[in-house]
Design a protein around this motif. Structure first.
Motif, short mmCIF file in Angstrom:
data_model
loop_
_atom_site.label_atom_id
_atom_site.label_comp_id
_atom_site.label_asym_id
_atom_site.label_seq_id
_atom_site.Cartn_x
_atom_site.Cartn_y
_atom_site.Cartn_z
N ALA A 190 -15.44 57.55 33.13
CA ALA A 190 -16.68 57.89 31.91
C ALA A 190 -17.47 56.72 31.60
CB ALA A 190 -15.56 58.53 30.72
N VAL A 191 -17.11 55.58 32.36
CA VAL A 191 -18.04 54.39 32.16
C VAL A 191 -19.39 54.56 32.26
CG1 VAL A 191 -18.30 52.00 32.20
CG2 VAL A 191 -16.06 52.90 32.16
N ASP A 193 -22.28 52.35 31.24
CA ASP A 193 -22.73 51.23 31.32
C ASP A 193 -23.12 50.57 32.76
OD1 ASP A 193 -24.03 48.82 29.89
OD2 ASP A 193 -22.56 47.92 30.98
N LEU A 196 -21.01 47.37 33.91
CA LEU A 196 -19.45 47.49 33.85
C LEU A 196 -19.13 48.54 35.25
CD1 LEU A 196 -18.33 48.29 30.42
CD2 LEU A 196 -17.77 46.27 31.88
N ARG A 199 -18.97 46.68 38.28
CA ARG A 199 -17.92 45.91 38.67
C ARG A 199 -16.76 46.71 38.60
NH1 ARG A 199 -15.46 41.24 37.08
NH2 ARG A 199 -13.51 41.56 36.72
N LEU A 200 -16.55 47.87 38.12
CA LEU A 200 -15.40 48.76 38.21
C LEU A 200 -15.40 49.24 39.85
CD1 LEU A 200 -15.26 50.54 34.92
CD2 LEU A 200 -13.57 48.86 35.92
N HIS B 229 -13.38 60.47 26.73
CA HIS B 229 -14.32 59.39 27.38
C HIS B 229 -13.86 58.18 27.13
CE1 HIS B 229 -17.46 61.52 29.42
NE2 HIS B 229 -17.41 62.64 28.39
N GLU B 233 -12.73 54.98 29.35
CA GLU B 233 -13.40 53.69 29.79
C GLU B 233 -12.39 52.53 29.10
OE1 GLU B 233 -17.44 53.44 28.27
OE2 GLU B 233 -17.37 55.26 27.59
N ARG B 236 -9.76 51.85 31.73
CA ARG B 236 -10.41 51.20 32.86
C ARG B 236 -10.97 49.68 32.78
NH1 ARG B 236 -11.31 55.05 36.93
NH2 ARG B 236 -10.83 57.35 36.10
N VAL B 237 -11.42 49.36 31.73
CA VAL B 237 -11.97 48.09 31.48
C VAL B 237 -10.81 47.22 31.42
CG1 VAL B 237 -13.12 46.56 29.86
CG2 VAL B 237 -14.34 48.74 30.54
N HIS B 269 -19.44 54.45 23.47
CA HIS B 269 -19.51 54.04 25.14
C HIS B 269 -19.23 52.79 25.03
CE1 HIS B 269 -19.73 57.87 27.16
NE2 HIS B 269 -20.60 58.27 26.35
N LEU B 270 -18.52 52.30 25.77
CA LEU B 270 -18.54 50.70 26.18
C LEU B 270 -19.65 50.16 27.17
CD1 LEU B 270 -14.70 50.02 27.14
CD2 LEU B 270 -16.04 49.25 24.86
N ASP B 271 -20.15 49.19 26.48
CA ASP B 271 -20.85 48.25 27.67
C ASP B 271 -20.72 46.81 27.41
OD1 ASP B 271 -22.34 47.31 25.31
OD2 ASP B 271 -23.66 49.01 25.13
N THR B 272 -21.49 46.14 28.52
CA THR B 272 -20.69 44.84 28.31
C THR B 272 -21.20 43.87 27.22
OG1 THR B 272 -23.02 44.52 29.36
CG2 THR B 272 -21.19 44.14 30.84
N THR B 275 -17.98 45.01 24.75
CA THR B 275 -17.06 44.51 25.43
C THR B 275 -16.82 42.85 25.10
OG1 THR B 275 -17.11 46.03 27.06
CG2 THR B 275 -15.65 44.33 27.26
N LEU B 296 -17.74 38.90 33.19
CA LEU B 296 -18.46 40.17 33.03
C LEU B 296 -20.11 39.85 32.59
CD1 LEU B 296 -16.11 41.49 30.01
CD2 LEU B 296 -16.68 42.61 31.91
#
Lengths: 485, 301
Positions: A190-191, A193, A196, A199-200, B229, B233, B236-237, B269-272, B275, B296
């Motif tokens: 679901a990422v 960005d 990211l 990278r993933l 969602h 995320e 995964r991160v 939502h995640l972004d760099t 994070t 990152l």
């Protein structure tokens, strides 16, 4: 089944795992409760009863896959395989191909296109069933498993991976990812960005490639085991446990495994040493505390109290040979020693090849030990003449420049194989250091049997040291450091 | 050993049952964990749980106690733990008082020494510590021996009698045997190699960082309000960060902390950038923070 189980335990023992008779009995009882239909449960049950150390689990997995290969192999895989096959007659049967390959060597005469397409697809999906099917396909096409040839899993592994073009496909996909091309979800779920995601995605691809490699290896081993019996294959695949890997002859994977196990080891060692220091109490009787304590028991001193004495921490001076032949050993030892630096009042570090340089400051100014060791290799000024180790010159220079660092509180640690490339050894320089220091130890990564052969001059140095210690693997290194602090 | 199997054995009839029971109390196990717990209940053996900090070792024992409605008895180990803190202790003070009372009303009909002795070393003056308490319990219990690697090797020997025969010898009272086999969990952070004898008696379970799917499920279970969602995320991160060469890799509990913080910050939502700004909830060493930030490819503000 019981016979298989005892043979299995026997093989684990040969790999170096301490499996006792009671544990084998426990394993049998566990199987009695679990049955042998569910492969994963069986694996978990055997691991819980036979393996009592996390470091031994990978070795267990290898042997398990060999011994119990035929149990519960997913039935759908055959179907998957035919689905993947390009559907033409060109795909040869296992044996026929083996013959052709044995003669031709390389996978010539093969249309590489569809294979690399399949590989790329499987890597991108990362789906275990697809990877497994691909592994089988690759083996059917490229491996040369035939009767009479000596058993060699790594030979066939290389062959299959080259045939599949795994490295090329992976590199190409990684390039595409880095360039920002959208190749599907690729493990980023679901990422959203983009940075990211990139990278993933890269991690996902590398993970899939690793999984494919492991799958091919397991499958080859399984096929070989079916033909020759698991004992023969296990003999060929037997690897050393991490703690037994020889520093001087470690492969790249083994070095990586060593690095990974070094950090927890260092932490455990530091915790243990700190605790031991604290526990060595039992000083003089603490009269006040004893009396105060006795009040709660009506003045009867039931529990005497003692003062805890302070034990001085030693000061450590490490002098390490960092020339090519022993570099890996020096890195691990420096890492371990610095990880437990708090157990010493001070640590000063010198490195040498034929010149010598102090690098204490590099360790002080780096943010981590690993980084410091990287910097030492780049920044230390250790080559004076030809860049081959010269123990005599390095020790002589140490006594000229840094001898004042050595005091009656110092423990001096010298790391090296003592191979001075036929330069004069100058043992009197070492004797001078030994006279000033409280202790002088020499850690030698060479097997004891080789000491003094060829250009090794350790026997001339040994007389000056409190001890010259053989230190070939993590186990010996840990034991020494444990005794030192 | 003719001990009745514990109540747990009757309840935990298969690995699948263990999995379900644990899920009901909010502990998401995997098949490996469930199999080992099932075997422990059936074979009446203790489980030695090892693994990095914050992967749910202690939580497993607590959850199992809740799932089987057993009482949790916990023995927290530390260096210097001895018999009197682990097994039992005579209540000296009470005994002294008893003797003094004896002196006070000593004119008539003084009981003989024998009577006093029997009286002094009776259950009344016994302080049961966790191990004895678990052995004597009549209701189902889960015994948790936490951080067993912290005790000295000599103290380990003390655990052996209890763990192999489920009995405790008290010289003055005789041997106390368990009426049922308790479920026993020992946890260790692996700072010290445990003795072979202890390991031999235990089933071994290594709890590592969870798989992606399991961590996502844990997030959804433990962090109310987190969407599918964001949970995905975060999982995964975190997995990606764990692959770096860190001093201390983020544990499950740190993942949960991070997810809760993200919820509070109303991150969808995640972004760099997000994070990087919240990285210090996951990583606790400066060198780790620098490394992760570099990886990152963002500047730490």
């Amino acid at each position: 089944m019981l016979g298989t189980l005892t043979a299995f335990a026997e093989e684990l023992r040969r790999t170096g795992l301490p499996v006792s008779l009671t544990e084998t009995l426990d394993a049998a009882r566990a199987l009695g409760h679990l049955g042998i239909d569910e492969r994963d449960q069986m694996r978990a049950g055997l691991a819980a009863t036979l393996v009592k150390d996390a470091d031994h689990l990978p070795a267990f997995e290898t042997v398990f896959d060999l011994w119990f290969a035929d149990l519960g192999v997913p039935g759908g895989v055959q179907a998957e395989l035919s689905e993947f096959g390009t559907g033409d007659e060109e795909q040869p049967s296992g044996e026929g191909n083996g013959d052709a390959q044995a003669g031709g060597g390389e996978a010539g005469g093969f249309d590489g296109e569809p294979v690399s397409g399949l590989v790329s697809e499987a890597l991108r999906s990362g789906d275990p069933a697809r990877l497994a099917a691909l592994a089988r396909l690759g083996i059917a096409r490229f491996a040369a498993i035939e009767a009479g040839r000596p058993v060699g899993v790594s030979y066939d592994l290389d062959r299959v991976l080259r045939g599949l073009g795994l490295d090329d496909v992976l590199a190409e996909l990684l390039d595409q990812v880095a360039a920002g091309e959208e190749l599907g979800t690729l493990g980023s779920g679901a990422v959203a960005d983009p940075a990211l995601r990139r990278r993933l995605a890269a991690e996902h691809l590398r993970g899939s490639a690793q999984a494919l490699r492991a799958e091919v290896e397991t499958e080859i081993a399984r096929l070989l085991a079916a033909e020759r019996g698991p004992e023969a294959v296990a003999r060929g695949m037997r690897r050393s446990l991490v703690e037994d890997v020889d520093f001087m002859h470690a492969s790249r994977e083994e070095l990586a495994a060593l690095r990974r196990s070094l950090r927890p080891l260092a932490r455990a060692l530091a915790a243990r040493l700190a605790r031991r220091r604290r526990r060595q109490r039992r000083g003089a009787l603490d009269f006040r505390a004893t009396i105060r304590r006795s009040l709660s028991a009506g003045g009867v001193p039931i529990e005497p109290r003692f003062r805890s004495p302070r034990r001085a921490k030693p000061e450590l001076i490490v002098i390490a040979d960092v020339s090519g032949s022993v570099a890996a050993f020096a890195r691990f030892t420096l890492h371990l020693v610095h990880a437990i630096a708090s157990q010493f009042s001070a640590v000063r570090t010198f490195v040498f090849v034929d010149g010598i340089d102090e690098v204490t400051r590099i360790f002080a100014t780096s943010s981590g030990i690993a980084e410091a060791i990287e910097r030492v290799q780049r920044e230390a000024d250790v080559a004076a003449a030809d860049g081959h180790s010269d123990y005599g010159a390095a020790l002589r220079r140490f006594t000229e420049r840094y001898l004042s660092a050595v005091t009656s509180r110092s423990t001096v640690l010298i790391l090296g194989d003592g191979r001075g490339n036929y330069h004069p050894p100058q043992p009197e320089a070492l004797a001078e250091i030994a006279r000033r220091a409280r202790h002088l130890f020499w850690l030698n990564p060479e097997p004891r049997a080789y000491w003094g052969s060829g250009d090794s001059v350790v026997d001339q140095y040994a007389g000056c040291c409190d001890a010259m210690v053989e230190c070939r693997n993590l186990r010996q290194l840990e034991a020494f450091v444990d005794a030192l602090a | 050993m003719s001990l009745a199997p514990g109540a747990a054995a009757a309840r935990l009839v298969s690995p699948a049952a263990v999995l379900d029971d644990l899920r009901e109390v909010g502990y998401l196990a995997d098949e490996r964990i469930a199999t080992v717990v099932y075997l422990a209940a059936q074979l009446g053996k203790p489980v030695l749980v090892e693994g990095p900090a914050g992967t749910g070792k202690t939580e497993l024992a607590k959850s199992l106690a809740a799932a089987t409605s057993s009482r949790l008895i916990r023995l927290q180990c530390y260096e210097g733990l001895d018999e009197s803190k682990a097994l039992y202790e005579w209540n000296y003070r009470k005994q002294l008082l008893r003797i003094q009372v004896e002196k006070g009303d000593g004119e008539t009909g003084r009981p003989g020494w024998q009577a006093v002795e029997e009286d002094l070393f009776s259950e009344e003056f016994l302080l049961a510590r966790p191990l004895l308490e678990a052995i004597r319990a009549t209701e189902p219990v889960v015994l948790l021996i936490d951080e067993v690697d912290r005790v000295e090797v000599e103290t380990e020997a003390l655990l052996l009698e209890v763990l192999s025969d489920y009995q405790v010898s008290i010289p003055e009272l005789g041997t106390v045997s368990a009426r049922q086999v308790p479920m026993v969990f020992l946890t260790s952070n692996d700072t010290r190699e445990l003795s072979e004898a202890l390991k031999r008696r235990c089933l071994y379970l290594h709890l590592d960082y969870p798989s992606l799917e399991r961590e996502r499920a844990i997030l959804l279970e433990r962090v109310p309000g987190i969407g599918e969602h964001l949970a995905d995320e975060v999982a995964r991160v975190v997995r990606s960060l764990r692959q770096l060469e860190l001093e201390k890799r983020p544990s499950i509990s740190e993942t949960l902390d991070w997810a809760r913080a993200l919820l509070l910050l109303e991150v969808r939502h995640l972004d760099t950038e997000v994070t990087a700004n919240t990285l210090n909830l996951l990583l606790k060493y400066r060198s780790d923070l620098q490394l992760a930030a570099k990886e990152l490819a963002v500047e730490l503000s």
